[in-house]
Design an enzyme around this catalytic site. Structure first.
Site, PDB file in Angstrom:
ATOM      1  N   SER A 215       0.840  -1.197   0.000  1.00  7.52           N
ATOM      2  CA  SER A 215       0.000   0.000   0.000  1.00  7.52           C
ATOM      3  C   SER A 215       0.875   1.248   0.000  1.00  7.52           C
ATOM      4  O   SER A 215       2.052   1.195   0.366  1.00  7.52           O
ATOM      5  CB  SER A 215      -0.913  -0.004   1.233  1.00  7.52           C
ATOM      6  OG  SER A 215      -1.707  -1.177   1.267  1.00  7.52           O
ATOM      7  N   GLY A 219       6.719   1.900   2.706  1.00  4.71           N
ATOM      8  CA  GLY A 219       8.168   1.906   2.747  1.00  4.71           C
ATOM      9  C   GLY A 219       8.843   1.229   1.577  1.00  4.71           C
ATOM     10  O   GLY A 219       9.985   0.786   1.700  1.00  4.71           O
ATOM     11  N   LYS A 220       8.196   1.153   0.411  1.00  3.21           N
ATOM     12  CA  LYS A 220       8.805   0.492  -0.742  1.00  3.21           C
ATOM     13  C   LYS A 220      10.008   1.286  -1.251  1.00  3.21           C
ATOM     14  O   LYS A 220      11.086   0.733  -1.476  1.00  3.21           O
ATOM     15  CB  LYS A 220       7.755   0.331  -1.841  1.00  3.21           C
ATOM     16  CG  LYS A 220       6.539  -0.491  -1.428  1.00  3.21           C
ATOM     17  CD  LYS A 220       5.588  -0.681  -2.574  1.00  3.21           C
ATOM     18  CE  LYS A 220       4.943   0.611  -3.039  1.00  3.21           C
ATOM     19  NZ  LYS A 220       4.114   1.241  -1.993  1.00  3.21           N
ATOM     20  N   THR A 221       9.827   2.580  -1.432  1.00  6.47           N
ATOM     21  CA  THR A 221      10.942   3.405  -1.897  1.00  6.47           C
ATOM     22  C   THR A 221      12.035   3.490  -0.844  1.00  6.47           C
ATOM     23  O   THR A 221      13.229   3.541  -1.180  1.00  6.47           O
ATOM     24  CB  THR A 221      10.427   4.811  -2.259  1.00  6.47           C
ATOM     25  OG1 THR A 221       9.346   4.689  -3.190  1.00  6.47           O
ATOM     26  CG2 THR A 221      11.520   5.647  -2.883  1.00  6.47           C
ATOM     27  N   GLU A 437     -23.332  11.163  20.171  1.00  8.24           N
ATOM     28  CA  GLU A 437     -22.082  10.463  20.468  1.00  8.24           C
ATOM     29  C   GLU A 437     -22.210   9.604  21.717  1.00  8.24           C
ATOM     30  O   GLU A 437     -21.609   8.518  21.802  1.00  8.24           O
ATOM     31  CB  GLU A 437     -20.938  11.472  20.632  1.00  8.24           C
ATOM     32  CG  GLU A 437     -20.722  12.389  19.428  1.00  8.24           C
ATOM     33  CD  GLU A 437     -20.531  11.623  18.140  1.00  8.24           C
ATOM     34  OE1 GLU A 437     -20.011  10.491  18.181  1.00  8.24           O
ATOM     35  OE2 GLU A 437     -20.923  12.146  17.077  1.00  8.24           O
ATOM     36  N   HIS A 440     -23.657   6.241  20.668  1.00  6.20           N
ATOM     37  CA  HIS A 440     -22.625   5.322  20.153  1.00  6.20           C
ATOM     38  C   HIS A 440     -21.845   4.689  21.303  1.00  6.20           C
ATOM     39  O   HIS A 440     -21.583   3.477  21.309  1.00  6.20           O
ATOM     40  CB  HIS A 440     -21.652   6.083  19.243  1.00  6.20           C
ATOM     41  CG  HIS A 440     -22.223   6.463  17.912  1.00  6.20           C
ATOM     42  ND1 HIS A 440     -22.794   5.554  17.060  1.00  6.20           N
ATOM     43  CD2 HIS A 440     -22.284   7.670  17.270  1.00  6.20           C
ATOM     44  CE1 HIS A 440     -23.192   6.168  15.956  1.00  6.20           C
ATOM     45  NE2 HIS A 440     -22.898   7.460  16.063  1.00  6.20           N
TER      46      HIS A 440
END
Length: 657
Positions: A215, A219-221, A437, A440
């Protein structure tokens, strides 16, 4: 600092920053001066003498009148002076009597011999315009070549791959955390480059390529930069979009040139970022498919594994869309390994936070594990942004250390959006938001399968007027049926709270996001996960294939009208089941609903532990009185902080009822 790191100075040989600008200025000044000289030479050659130009007949009349004092006769041109010192000029005709006529009138006659122009001057006069044009064209093309990167205007087919040679600021595997499996796969490639004989003696061959899949922000680069820092071999980097041009054949030429450069530096690594820009599935579009992108892909396939082997060149590519890549690109021999770079788990997030916190002065109360637990699903880029936002908040408050409070505020800002405290809300809107709220939160507390509440707030953030944030106790990788039903009930809690407290006619549009979430969850339960007994374990979800001009490469799901109606009925039944569950819980615990809504109106933001203390009847001690938000709303009306009187059924009566 070594010799390679020294920057050239501004001296004569230093290549200072102003030299290119001065060089361009001098070239333009030279061109303008040459043009001015050319114009001057032409003007001087074409307009000898001076004065007013008169007709030859008028000149003869002036001679007969005795108004001419002297003349200067040249080749085809007569210039002279009148008696009143005015200058004149005329052009001669074949008149043999002119000289005698001038002598009879006492005119002084001067003659200038015919000027013979040198052949070199003639050539210069005739060639100077062309030389100026060629000089300007050469200068413009040279500037375009400098400004257009590799290849320039005259080299479209040259590769734009850049070799990383800088020594400072390099990234190593020590800077990569949280993705240990992907790191180990690439460490082996680096080790192969450093010591190939270790693998070759057992028959191992160096991998041709590795595809990093993950995704955005995982951290691919960063992994590729770490390989560049660790390998110690030449590292070329290029983006997939750099291959594609409007000119046919340019992309394929750049691929060839890139591999030619890589061969000269082998063994080396070539990193192609966002390879899906050039590696998409062939034939997905319309027409014969013979376009520029597909030609580029074909050339890339041949260079990676064709008749001519490119030994010693490792291709590393990154993409977040592996589903659109061509199968020929993914086969072994081209990309031998597909390295998945996932979002980090809690241990990985702790390590990533520790890496990014190294350069940040931290207060003693900062706990990276607590922050990691509260950030499920965050990628490495998200965590880096979180640490940066916390540092900015601390700097805005003029603090010397970044405390846990800043990290909590930064986390809320990243996950829920910035606070909109300047937003004007009336008392009724604020009270309705508080009950919404609180609804919930109460349903979440009484649903055993629900995640624990981390924080509840009625401060507007982003596009929401309020929010209840739930965080899992640990990372979860699959959904269970009981948790899905719990989430459906929690999502309906806000709408039911409004209906119970303010009446059926006062239900607001604030539950639109909750309804959208519940409908999507119920649809996935029925059509994807087989959690409907009536529909059964059959997939009816529409495929998410690549589309081109509205055409999807995946076949749509075929179903009868009766099946489609059954699916719609099941989705509606599941959502209404969550609605009924929320209504039952809030009706049974309406006293807690009033208590929590009052606390939200008073404090505006409550943590999970504070909500538990409020419902247990304990006081909230925040120490600093300023942390307790003022209860005066924009309309100027004070909200009572005491418990309200009982209603007709023994429950607290709502305000304004």
């Amino acid at each position: 600092m070594n010799d390679n790191d020294k920057q050239p100075g501004p001296g004569p040989n230093g290549g200072g920053g102003n030299n290119p600008w001065m060089k361009s200025l001098l070239i333009w000044v030279g061109i303008l001066v040459a043009l001015a000289l050319f114009v001057g030479m032409i003007g001087e050659r074409g307009t000898p003498g001076g004065g007013t130009t008169i007709a030859y007949s008028q000149f003869l009349d002036k001679v007969d009148e005795g108004s001419v004092r002297d003349v200067n006769v040249a080749e085809g041109v007569i210039t002279g002076t009148f008696s009143n010192d005015a200058k004149f000029r005329t052009y001669t005709v074949d008149d043999p009597q002119l000289t005698q006529r001038l002598r009879d009138r006492g005119v002084e006659i001067n003659a200038r011999p015919e000027e013979r122009t040198s052949i070199w001057m003639v050539l210069l006069y005739q060639s100077l315009p062309f030389l100026l044009f060629l000089g300007i064209a050469f200068f413009v093309l040279r500037q375009m070549q400098k400004n257009s990167g590799a290849g320039g205007a005259m080299g479209f087919g040259k590769s734009r791959a850049k070799m990383l040679t800088q020594k400072e600021g390099k990234v190593t595997f020590d800077d990569v955390a949280g993705i240990d499996e992907a790191r180990e796969e690439l460490e082996e490639i680096v080790e192969f480059l450093k010591d190939p004989t270790k693998f070759a003696r057992l028959g191992g061959k160096i991998p041709k390529g590795a595809l990093l899949v993950g995704s955005p922000g995982t951290g691919k680069t960063l992994l590729a930069r770490a390989i560049a820092g660790e390998a110690g071999v030449p590292f070329f980097t290029i983006s997939g979009s750099d291959f594609v041009e409007m000119f046919v054949g340019v992309g394929a030429s750049r691929v060839r040139d890139m591999f030619e450069q890589a061969k000269k530096s082998a063994p080396c690594i070539v990193f192609i970022d966002e390879i899906d820009a050039v590696g998409r599935h062939r034939g997905a579009g319309l027409g014969n498919g013979n376009d520029e992108r597909e030609q580029t892909l074909n050339q890339l396939l041949v260079e990676m594994d064709g008749f001519e082997a490119n030994e010693g060149i490792i291709i590393i590519a990154a993409t977040n869309r592996p589903d659109v890549l061509d199968p020929a690109l993914l086969r072994p021999g081209r990309f031998d390994r597909q390295v998945v770079v996932p979002r980090p788990d809690i241990e990985g997030r702790v390590k990533i936070l520790q890496v990014h916190m190294k350069k940040t002065p931290l207060a003693p109360d900062v706990d990276a594990r607590v922050i990691a637990r509260g950030t499920p699903g965050f990628s490495g880029a998200d965590l880096a942004n979180l640490v940066n936002e916390a540092a900015l908040l601390a700097a805005r408050k003029a603090k010397r250390l970044v405390a846990m409070l800043e990290f909590e505020e930064a986390k809320d800002k990243v996950m829920m959006g910035a606070e909109r405290r300047s937003m004007v809300m009336t008392e009724d809107e604020k009270r309705m938001t508080a009950y919404h709220e609180a609804g919930h939160a109460i349903v979440s507390i009484h649903e055993p399968a629900s995640d624990p509440i981390h924080k509840a707030t009625i401060i507007p953030r982003g596009r929401a007027l309020g929010m209840v944030m739930r965080l899992p106790e640990r990372d979860s990788y699959s959904y269970h049926r009981d948790k899905m039903y719990a989430n459906l009930a929690v999502s309906m809690g806000g709408r039911i709270a409004e209906e119970i407290i303010f009446g059926y006619d006062k239900v607001s549009s604030g539950a639109s996001g909750d309804i959208q979430y519940a409908t999507g969850l119920a649809r996935d339960m029925v059509t994807k996960w087989g959690m409907s007994d009536k529909v059964g374990p059959v997939e009816y979800a529409q495929p998410e294939g690549e589309s081109f001009l509205g055409y999807s490469s995946s076949q749509p799901v075929r179903m009868s009208n009766a099946t489609a109606q059954l699916i719609d009925d099941e989705i509606k039944s599941i959502v209404e089941g969550g609605l009924a569950r929320a209504k039952q819980l809030l009706t049974d615990h309406v006293d807690q609903l009033h208590t929590l809504a009052s606390a939200l109106l008073e404090y505006e933001t409550l943590s999970g532990d504070e909500i538990k203390r409020v419902l247990a009847g304990e006081d909230i001690d925040r120490g600093d009185p300023s942390a307790r938000t003022s209860s005066v709303v924009a309309a100027g009306t004070s909200i009572p902080k005491t418990r309200r009187p009982k209603g007709p059924f023994g429950n607290p009566a709502p305000q304004g009822a």
